[in-house]
Structures are given as structure tokens and as C-alpha cells.
Design an enzyme around this catalytic site. Structure first.
Site, PDB file in Angstrom:
ATOM      1  N   GLN A  22      27.475  52.950  47.008  1.00  0.00           N
ATOM      2  CA  GLN A  22      28.624  53.788  46.691  1.00  0.00           C
ATOM      3  C   GLN A  22      28.267  55.075  45.962  1.00  0.00           C
ATOM      4  OE1 GLN A  22      30.912  50.114  45.196  1.00  0.00           O
ATOM      5  NE2 GLN A  22      32.560  51.410  45.933  1.00  0.00           N
ATOM      6  N   HIS A 122      25.288  44.330  46.427  1.00  0.00           N
ATOM      7  CA  HIS A 122      26.653  44.845  46.407  1.00  0.00           C
ATOM      8  C   HIS A 122      26.923  45.423  47.800  1.00  0.00           C
ATOM      9  CE1 HIS A 122      30.033  46.323  43.569  1.00  0.00           C
ATOM     10  NE2 HIS A 122      30.432  46.604  44.800  1.00  0.00           N
ATOM     11  N   ASN A 166      27.540  40.433  44.208  1.00  0.00           N
ATOM     12  CA  ASN A 166      28.857  40.915  43.812  1.00  0.00           C
ATOM     13  C   ASN A 166      29.921  40.368  44.758  1.00  0.00           C
ATOM     14  OD1 ASN A 166      30.658  42.791  42.262  1.00  0.00           O
ATOM     15  ND2 ASN A 166      30.996  43.616  44.322  1.00  0.00           N
ATOM     16  N   GLU A 167      30.850  39.589  44.223  1.00  0.00           N
ATOM     17  CA  GLU A 167      32.058  39.184  44.934  1.00  0.00           C
ATOM     18  C   GLU A 167      31.806  38.440  46.248  1.00  0.00           C
ATOM     19  OE1 GLU A 167      34.413  42.760  45.293  1.00  0.00           O
ATOM     20  OE2 GLU A 167      34.846  42.777  43.157  1.00  0.00           O
ATOM     21  N   TYR A 294      41.629  43.405  39.524  1.00  0.00           N
ATOM     22  CA  TYR A 294      42.364  44.651  39.756  1.00  0.00           C
ATOM     23  C   TYR A 294      43.869  44.492  39.905  1.00  0.00           C
ATOM     24  CZ  TYR A 294      37.860  46.877  40.696  1.00  0.00           C
ATOM     25  OH  TYR A 294      36.589  47.375  40.580  1.00  0.00           O
ATOM     26  N   GLU A 353      34.390  44.076  36.274  1.00  0.00           N
ATOM     27  CA  GLU A 353      35.047  45.246  36.873  1.00  0.00           C
ATOM     28  C   GLU A 353      36.532  45.208  36.570  1.00  0.00           C
ATOM     29  OE1 GLU A 353      34.532  45.904  41.121  1.00  0.00           O
ATOM     30  OE2 GLU A 353      32.377  45.500  40.968  1.00  0.00           O
ATOM     31  N   TRP A 399      35.369  49.873  36.192  1.00  0.00           N
ATOM     32  CA  TRP A 399      35.046  50.382  37.514  1.00  0.00           C
ATOM     33  C   TRP A 399      35.868  51.645  37.687  1.00  0.00           C
ATOM     34  CZ3 TRP A 399      31.382  49.204  40.983  1.00  0.00           C
ATOM     35  CH2 TRP A 399      31.412  49.968  42.163  1.00  0.00           C
ATOM     36  N   GLU A 406      34.449  54.743  48.542  1.00  0.00           N
ATOM     37  CA  GLU A 406      35.331  53.582  48.426  1.00  0.00           C
ATOM     38  C   GLU A 406      35.398  52.837  49.766  1.00  0.00           C
ATOM     39  OE1 GLU A 406      36.379  51.822  46.023  1.00  0.00           O
ATOM     40  OE2 GLU A 406      37.658  50.572  47.263  1.00  0.00           O
ATOM     41  N   TRP A 407      34.237  52.477  50.273  1.00  0.00           N
ATOM     42  CA  TRP A 407      34.095  51.603  51.435  1.00  0.00           C
ATOM     43  C   TRP A 407      34.965  52.046  52.610  1.00  0.00           C
ATOM     44  CZ3 TRP A 407      29.695  49.513  50.571  1.00  0.00           C
ATOM     45  CH2 TRP A 407      29.328  49.117  49.283  1.00  0.00           C
TER      46      TRP A 407
HETATM   47  C1  GBH Z   1      35.651  46.018  43.960  1.00  0.00           C
HETATM   48  O1  GBH Z   1      36.105  44.894  44.624  1.00  0.00           O
HETATM   49  C2  GBH Z   1      34.257  46.332  44.457  1.00  0.00           C
HETATM   50  O2  GBH Z   1      33.297  45.572  43.765  1.00  0.00           O
HETATM   51  C3  GBH Z   1      33.907  47.790  44.386  1.00  0.00           C
HETATM   52  O3  GBH Z   1      32.773  48.050  45.135  1.00  0.00           O
HETATM   53  C4  GBH Z   1      35.082  48.636  44.832  1.00  0.00           C
HETATM   54  O4  GBH Z   1      34.797  50.001  44.781  1.00  0.00           O
HETATM   55  C5  GBH Z   1      36.269  48.316  43.951  1.00  0.00           C
HETATM   56  O5  GBH Z   1      36.603  46.977  44.155  1.00  0.00           O
HETATM   57  C6  GBH Z   1      37.516  49.107  44.283  1.00  0.00           C
HETATM   58  O6  GBH Z   1      38.008  48.777  45.537  1.00  0.00           O
HETATM   59  O7  GBH Z   1      40.992  45.575  52.970  1.00  0.00           O
HETATM   60  O8  GBH Z   1      39.738  47.622  53.032  1.00  0.00           O
HETATM   61  O9  GBH Z   1      41.868  47.560  51.895  1.00  0.00           O
HETATM   62  C7  GBH Z   1      37.386  44.463  44.327  1.00  0.00           C
HETATM   63  C8  GBH Z   1      37.851  43.534  45.412  1.00  0.00           C
HETATM   64  C9  GBH Z   1      37.851  45.137  47.238  1.00  0.00           C
HETATM   65  C10 GBH Z   1      39.196  43.217  47.247  1.00  0.00           C
HETATM   66  C11 GBH Z   1      38.750  45.783  48.290  1.00  0.00           C
HETATM   67  C12 GBH Z   1      40.129  43.824  48.255  1.00  0.00           C
HETATM   68  C13 GBH Z   1      40.383  45.300  50.053  1.00  0.00           C
HETATM   69  C14 GBH Z   1      39.820  46.427  50.845  1.00  0.00           C
HETATM   70  N1  GBH Z   1      38.595  44.203  46.429  1.00  0.00           N
HETATM   71  N2  GBH Z   1      39.468  44.793  49.050  1.00  0.00           N
HETATM   72  S1  GBH Z   1      40.668  46.815  52.283  1.00  0.00           S
END
Ligand code: GBH
Length: 442
Positions: A22, A122, A166-167, A294, A353, A399, A406-407
Site C-alpha cells: 500500500q 499483508h 494480517n487478517e 473499523y 488497526e 490506520w 486502498e486495494w
Molecule cells: C484493513 O482491513 C486492512 O488491513 C488495510 O490494508 C486497509 O487499508 C484498511 O482495512 C482499510 O480498508 O469489499 O473491496 O469493499 C480491514 C478489513 C478490509 C474488511 C476491506 C472489508 C472490504 C473491501 N476490511 N474489506 S471491499
């Protein structure tokens, strides 16, 4: 207003978190291709097909970023090492530049009096291993153990803490069932295998790090409060199944050596043969547990012919962040006490986080993020409430330090305490950065 550090136990640690893909800039420094590069290159997977090739260019701006961490007053920094930067093909010959980079990162933190908290994975799996089946292939536990040995032989003597993965929910369910993250599959059999193998890999890596003499080893789970969308039995059951899949499966495997019945009902036919025999490896003793928290989600029952788990997500009524995630601070003490009472007892818990994608900064002044300050204040207040109830929470990580990749949503959501101008890659601290600095002043 954020609570001050003096409102917490004297040894409570405050940190910021990031992850390799990231922020680093994956195209630089000799790293190998990852399944996120592949996933992003396939149209429809990622907003604008954006990837982590440049990201925040942290690889070349590490000193500036460490100075910012120091200026904020953080005690600890949670970062991850990239498997493909260390081993471009996932196995075999290490990339000397990659090892040198992490070496300098650790020394840079220690010179500034900041504790290095490492995560080994990660999400950026080397493509070479993804091509061999990735998390669906049982061999990944041994590949991961070998990678762990290579990187930790270099930095393991100086990290303050380490967590393998991670997760696990994101690595398995989100990526193999929901198809939202790399490798973008939607297949229950692949999902079941990934869910189990990710825990096996956790166990193997933990064994390797013990053999290297490392201390303070943990595991990091993400949890989302699962609420029934309506006051019906169907709704309650849906929330319960999701709670079991999302919030209990992984912590239960790691700390208790079994999987919850509500999950086994749908998953067992798809788990790899002999899965029960792996719990000796999976339940390696750990020294702490991390919670990434979150938001909450609302669930309802799906139409009756839907395949397991037969649940649907329903939009909730609470105020939302720029991710469209409900702000629900009450979920934090819920999970902290749930973890202590049902799984981890006296084991130290870290909030590894917590944070938000800012809404106010997207319109108007990009450095003005009162919504983030309010979010952090509310969640820190809930950490204090959990502490008052005797939950052994030992630290809290925001975080994230910087706006970053952001993926699947690319570079639009901004989670940072520090604004990154994507045109110049210059860093500009937001109001939340100043608020944290004030709160952490001794
Ligand atoms: C974190 O995960 C991650 O560890 C971190 O890398 C990330 O930047 C951060 O969240 C903020 O998102 O289905 O594409 O809408 C938290 C767990 C990650 C779970 C995103 C739900 C849904 C993405 N969440 N996810 S999506």
C-alpha cells in the site's frame, strides 16, 4: 478532542500502521510480481485498474516518513514486509536490495526510539506462488515458513513484535468467496482451503520464529460487528453465521484449536482432508492478539434457495465514512471483551488497526479532517471503557500514517493522518496529525 496519553496506563503504546504494497512502490527495488499486480491488471477488479507500482514511493522516502512518525510522537510502528520484495519468485534466491531495505527500516526506527512491529504478510502474494494455487495449495504453509526464515534471519533480532498474517478473513473469505480482493475467486471449496491453510501458515511461521529465538509473537484478526438487519429469527441467524465466519473462526482456530459449529455446518465438506490433525501446528502459543476494527455490518437472511451461508448485507442507518462504512465505536469494546472472555484471557490485546477514510477532506481543504479526529476520539474513548472493565488492552494503532493504495478502491479513499498529493507524492500532515501530536506529548 482526543484523550491524552496520560489518560491511559503509563505503559500503553500508541502507534501508526501501514502495509508494504500500500505504500512502498512495488515497481522499485527488485521486487517480484504479485497477485495484486495481476488482479489490478484485469479490468473490473480495481477502480481505474490502479495498482501499487508507485503508491507513496515510501521505498525512496522512508527517512521522511520515519521523521513524521517521530514528530507525531508514536511509540511503535506497525509495518509489513513484502514476500515478493524479499523473494521475487516466492521461493529461492532472495533479493538483496529488499533485505537491505527492511534492515534500514528497522535501524531507522530504532535510531528514532520507535518500536518496530512487523507483519509478514499483508496480502501481496508472489505471482509465482499464486500460479501454483496460492492459498488453496497446502504447500503454502511451508513456502511461508521458508520466507519467514529468510526475512527474520535478517531483522528478527531487532523487531519488537511480529505477526505472521494480517487478517486471515481477508486473505481467505474476502479474496476467495467474495472475489473482492486478489485472487478474486468466488468458490466455497477454494475458500475453505484458504481459511484452513492461512492458519496452518500462521502456525508454521510462528514455529520458525520461535526457533530463531524471537519473542512477542502475535496474530492479527479483523472483526466487524455483525448486527441483525431486523428483529426476525432469520435476521438473527444470518448475523450469527456471519459473526462465526468473520469474527470467531480464526481466533477460535488459533487460540482454541477448533472451528465454530455454525461455520463447520457449511464448510466441512470443503475443508482439506485431515484438517483436524493440523491444530497442533495452528495453536502455537502466542504472546498477544491484535484486533483490527473499523465498522459494523447488518445482515439478513437470503432467499431460501441461496447456497450457504445464505446471508445478505443490508445498508445500515448510521453516519458513514468515505468507504460508506457505518461509524460504530461501540463494537470495539464488544470485541475486546469477547476476545478476553471467550478466547484469550490474560493475553495482551492490541488494537492493531482503527481509523477512517475521511469525508470532510474530500471537499474543500484536504488537510481539514475533523471527522477523523472525532472518529479516533470516540474509539479511543471506547478503549478506555474496555480498560476500565479490566480488558488487558496494551496499545492502539491508527490506520494509517499516510494516505495509501486502498486495494480494490485505488487511491481515492484517504485513511492517512498525512495527506499524500498523488501528483507530486509530497506529504502534508492533516489536522488529525496535529491532534495526535498534541495527545501524545509527554
Ligand atoms: C484493513 O482491513 C486492512 O488491513 C488495510 O490494508 C486497509 O487499508 C484498511 O482495512 C482499510 O480498508 O469489499 O473491496 O469493499 C480491514 C478489513 C478490509 C474488511 C476491506 C472489508 C472490504 C473491501 N476490511 N474489506 S471491499
Amino acid at each position: 478532542m482526543l484523550p491524552h496519553r496520560s489518560d491511559f496506563p503509563h505503559d500503553f503504546l500508541f502507534g501508526a500502521a501501514t502495509s508494504a504494497y500500500q505504500i512502498e512502490g512495488h515497481a522499485a527495488g527488485g521486487a517480484g510480481r504479485t497477485h495484486w499486480d495481476d488482479f489490478a491488471a484485469t479490468p473490473g477488479n480495481v477502480e481505474g485498474a490502479e495498482n501499487g507500482a508507485i503508491a507513496c514511493d515510501h521505498l525512496h522516502r522512508m527517512d521522511e516518513d520515519l521523521n513524521l512518525l517521530k514528530a507525531a510522537g508514536f511509540d511503535v510502528y506497525r509495518f509489513s514486509t513484502s514476500w515478493a520484495r524479499v523473494l521475487p519468485d516466492g521461493r529461492g534466491t532472495p533479493n538483496a536490495q529488499g533485505l537491505d531495505f527492511y534492515d534500514r527500516l528497522i535501524d531507522g526506527l530504532l535510531e528514532r526510539g520507535i518500536k518496530p512491529a512487523a507483519t509478514l504478510y499483508h496480502w501481496e502474494l508472489p505471482s509465482a506462488l499464486s500460479d501454483l494455487g496460492g492459498w488453496r495449495n497446502r504447500d503454502i504453509a511451508n513456502w511461508f515458513a521458508d520466507y519467514t526464515e529468510v526475512i527474520m534471519s535478517r531483522i528478527g533480532d531487532r523487531v519488537w513484535s511480529a505477526a505472521p498474517i494480517n487478517e486471515p478473513w481477508c486473505v481467505s473469505w474476502l479474496s476467495h468467496f467474495e472475489g473482492a480482493h486478489a485472487p478474486g475467486m468466488r468458490d466455497i471449496r477454494a475458500t475453505a482451503r484458504a481459511m484452513h491453510h492461512v492458519l496452518l501458515a500462521h502456525g508454521r511461521a510462528t514455529q520458525v520464529m520461535r526457533e530463531l529465538g524471537m519473542k512477542n509473537l502475535g496474530a492479527v484478526c479483523n472483526m466487524e460487528f455483525a448486527a441483525p438487519a431486523q428483529a426476525t429469527d432469520g435476521s438473527h441467524q444470518a448475523a450469527q453465521v456471519q459473526d462465526a465466519i468473520y469474527n470467531r473462526f480464526f481466533i477460535s482456530g488459533i487460540t482454541k484449536g477448533y472451528y465454530p459449529d455454525e461455520v463447520l455446518g457449511g464448510l466441512e465438506p470443503h475443508l482439506p482432508e485431515g484438517w483436524q490433525d493440523d491444530f497442533d501446528t495452528i495453536t502455537q502459543p502466542i504472546d498477544w492478539i491484535g484486533l483490527n476494527y473499523y465498522t459494523r455490518k447488518l445482515y439478513d437472511a437470503a432467499p431460501t434457495d441461496a447456497p450457504w451461508p445464505a446471508t445478505i448485507e443490508v445498508e445500515g442507518p448510521l453516519p458513514k465514512t468515505a468507504m460508506n462504512w457505518e461509524v460504530y465505536p461501540e463494537g470495539l469494546p464488544h470485541f475486546l471483551t469477547m476476545m478476553q472472555h471467550e478466547y484469550t484471557g490474560d493475553l495482551p490485546i492490541y488494537v492493531t488497526e482503527n481509523g477512517m477514510a475521511g469525508q470532510t477532506e474530500l471537499s474543500g481543504n484536504p488537510l481539514s479532517d475533523p471527522d477523523r479526529i472525532a472518529y479516533l476520539a470516540a474509539h479511543l474513548g471506547q478503549v478506555q471503557a474496555a480498560l476500565a472493565q479490566g480488558v488487558p488492552v496494551k496499545g492502539y494503532f491508527i490506520w494509517s500514517l499516510l494516505d495509501n493504495y486502498e486495494w480494490a478502491l485505488g487511491y481515492a479513499p484517504r485513511f492517512g493522518l498525512i495527506h499524500v498529493d498523488w501528483a507530486t507524492l509530497n506529504r502534508y500532515p492533516k489536522a488529525s496529525f496535529s491532534a495526535i501530536k498534541e495527545a501524545l506529548k509527554s
